[in-house]
Design a protein around this motif. Structure first.
Motif, mmCIF file in Angstrom:
data_model
loop_
_atom_site.group_PDB
_atom_site.id
_atom_site.type_symbol
_atom_site.label_atom_id
_atom_site.label_comp_id
_atom_site.label_asym_id
_atom_site.label_seq_id
_atom_site.Cartn_x
_atom_site.Cartn_y
_atom_site.Cartn_z
ATOM 1 N N ILE A 25 0.824 -1.222 0.000
ATOM 2 C CA ILE A 25 0.000 0.000 0.000
ATOM 3 C C ILE A 25 0.851 1.261 0.000
ATOM 4 O O ILE A 25 0.321 2.356 0.114
ATOM 5 C CB ILE A 25 -1.016 0.015 1.165
ATOM 6 C CG1 ILE A 25 -0.304 0.071 2.518
ATOM 7 C CG2 ILE A 25 -1.956 -1.175 1.064
ATOM 8 C CD1 ILE A 25 -1.249 0.315 3.678
ATOM 9 N N ASP A 26 2.169 1.090 -0.113
ATOM 10 C CA ASP A 26 3.098 2.215 -0.228
ATOM 11 C C ASP A 26 3.022 3.150 0.979
ATOM 12 O O ASP A 26 2.766 4.345 0.851
ATOM 13 C CB ASP A 26 2.859 2.985 -1.537
ATOM 14 C CG ASP A 26 4.013 3.906 -1.875
ATOM 15 O OD1 ASP A 26 5.156 3.575 -1.512
ATOM 16 O OD2 ASP A 26 3.768 4.960 -2.497
ATOM 17 N N ILE A 27 3.218 2.563 2.162
ATOM 18 C CA ILE A 27 3.267 3.312 3.406
ATOM 19 C C ILE A 27 4.456 2.746 4.202
ATOM 20 O O ILE A 27 4.823 1.581 4.019
ATOM 21 C CB ILE A 27 1.937 3.178 4.203
ATOM 22 C CG1 ILE A 27 1.869 4.136 5.383
ATOM 23 C CG2 ILE A 27 1.681 1.770 4.624
ATOM 24 C CD1 ILE A 27 0.508 4.147 6.087
ATOM 25 N N THR A 28 5.044 3.542 5.060
ATOM 26 C CA THR A 28 6.175 3.026 5.829
ATOM 27 C C THR A 28 5.671 2.018 6.868
ATOM 28 O O THR A 28 4.566 2.176 7.402
ATOM 29 C CB THR A 28 6.938 4.151 6.561
ATOM 30 O OG1 THR A 28 6.082 4.727 7.549
ATOM 31 C CG2 THR A 28 7.430 5.213 5.595
ATOM 32 N N PRO A 29 6.469 1.000 7.150
ATOM 33 C CA PRO A 29 6.073 0.045 8.188
ATOM 34 C C PRO A 29 5.839 0.731 9.545
ATOM 35 O O PRO A 29 4.945 0.334 10.285
ATOM 36 C CB PRO A 29 7.264 -0.920 8.261
ATOM 37 C CG PRO A 29 7.877 -0.853 6.900
ATOM 38 C CD PRO A 29 7.689 0.582 6.457
ATOM 39 N N ALA A 30 6.609 1.770 9.835
ATOM 40 C CA ALA A 30 6.429 2.495 11.099
ATOM 41 C C ALA A 30 5.047 3.142 11.171
ATOM 42 O O ALA A 30 4.367 3.068 12.200
ATOM 43 C CB ALA A 30 7.510 3.551 11.268
ATOM 44 N N ASN A 31 4.622 3.777 10.091
ATOM 45 C CA ASN A 31 3.298 4.417 10.077
ATOM 46 C C ASN A 31 2.179 3.385 10.131
ATOM 47 O O ASN A 31 1.156 3.601 10.798
ATOM 48 C CB ASN A 31 3.142 5.310 8.850
ATOM 49 C CG ASN A 31 3.865 6.617 9.005
ATOM 50 O OD1 ASN A 31 4.194 7.038 10.110
ATOM 51 N ND2 ASN A 31 4.129 7.288 7.893
ATOM 52 N N LEU A 32 2.362 2.254 9.447
ATOM 53 C CA LEU A 32 1.348 1.208 9.499
ATOM 54 C C LEU A 32 1.279 0.614 10.905
ATOM 55 O O LEU A 32 0.198 0.308 11.397
ATOM 56 C CB LEU A 32 1.655 0.115 8.463
ATOM 57 C CG LEU A 32 0.569 -0.953 8.294
ATOM 58 C CD1 LEU A 32 -0.769 -0.328 7.899
ATOM 59 C CD2 LEU A 32 0.997 -1.978 7.270
ATOM 60 N N SER A 33 2.409 0.496 11.569
ATOM 61 C CA SER A 33 2.449 -0.014 12.940
ATOM 62 C C SER A 33 1.700 0.912 13.885
ATOM 63 O O SER A 33 0.970 0.447 14.769
ATOM 64 C CB SER A 33 3.897 -0.169 13.398
ATOM 65 O OG SER A 33 3.943 -0.626 14.721
ATOM 66 N N ILE A 34 1.858 2.208 13.708
ATOM 67 C CA ILE A 34 1.140 3.188 14.530
ATOM 68 C C ILE A 34 -0.369 3.014 14.356
ATOM 69 O O ILE A 34 -1.130 3.041 15.325
ATOM 70 C CB ILE A 34 1.580 4.622 14.181
ATOM 71 C CG1 ILE A 34 3.006 4.861 14.691
ATOM 72 C CG2 ILE A 34 0.623 5.665 14.758
ATOM 73 C CD1 ILE A 34 3.648 6.127 14.158
ATOM 74 N N LEU A 35 -0.790 2.792 13.127
ATOM 75 C CA LEU A 35 -2.218 2.570 12.857
ATOM 76 C C LEU A 35 -2.668 1.244 13.470
ATOM 77 O O LEU A 35 -3.701 1.178 14.144
ATOM 78 C CB LEU A 35 -2.463 2.573 11.343
ATOM 79 C CG LEU A 35 -3.889 2.298 10.897
ATOM 80 C CD1 LEU A 35 -4.840 3.349 11.443
ATOM 81 C CD2 LEU A 35 -3.965 2.251 9.388
#
Length: 69
Positions: A25-35
């Protein structure tokens, strides 16, 4: 907060890792983890749409409202 994020449940059902989903989905793993951990204050509709497309689910499968108190 009354919004519960069930992203980890859907990822487990679809047998996809955080890193793989983030890449798709072209997002950083860190940002996806926050979500995923429910620490995000907001989510873009475009991100929600991409997640739902990749996991073949509905927004309600990922986000849930529970009344506090």
């Amino acid at each position: 907060m009354g919004i519960i994020v069930n992203l980890d449940v859907m990822m487990a059902k679809r047998k996809i890792s955080l890193g793989e989903l983030a890449e798709r989905i072209d997002i950083t793993p860190a940002n996806l983890s926050i979500l995923k951990t429910g620490k995000a204050k907001a989510i873009r509709f475009s991100t929600l749409e991409a997640i739902c497309k990749e996991l073949d689910c509905q927004p309600a499968d990922i986000l849930e409202y529970k009344k506090e108190g």
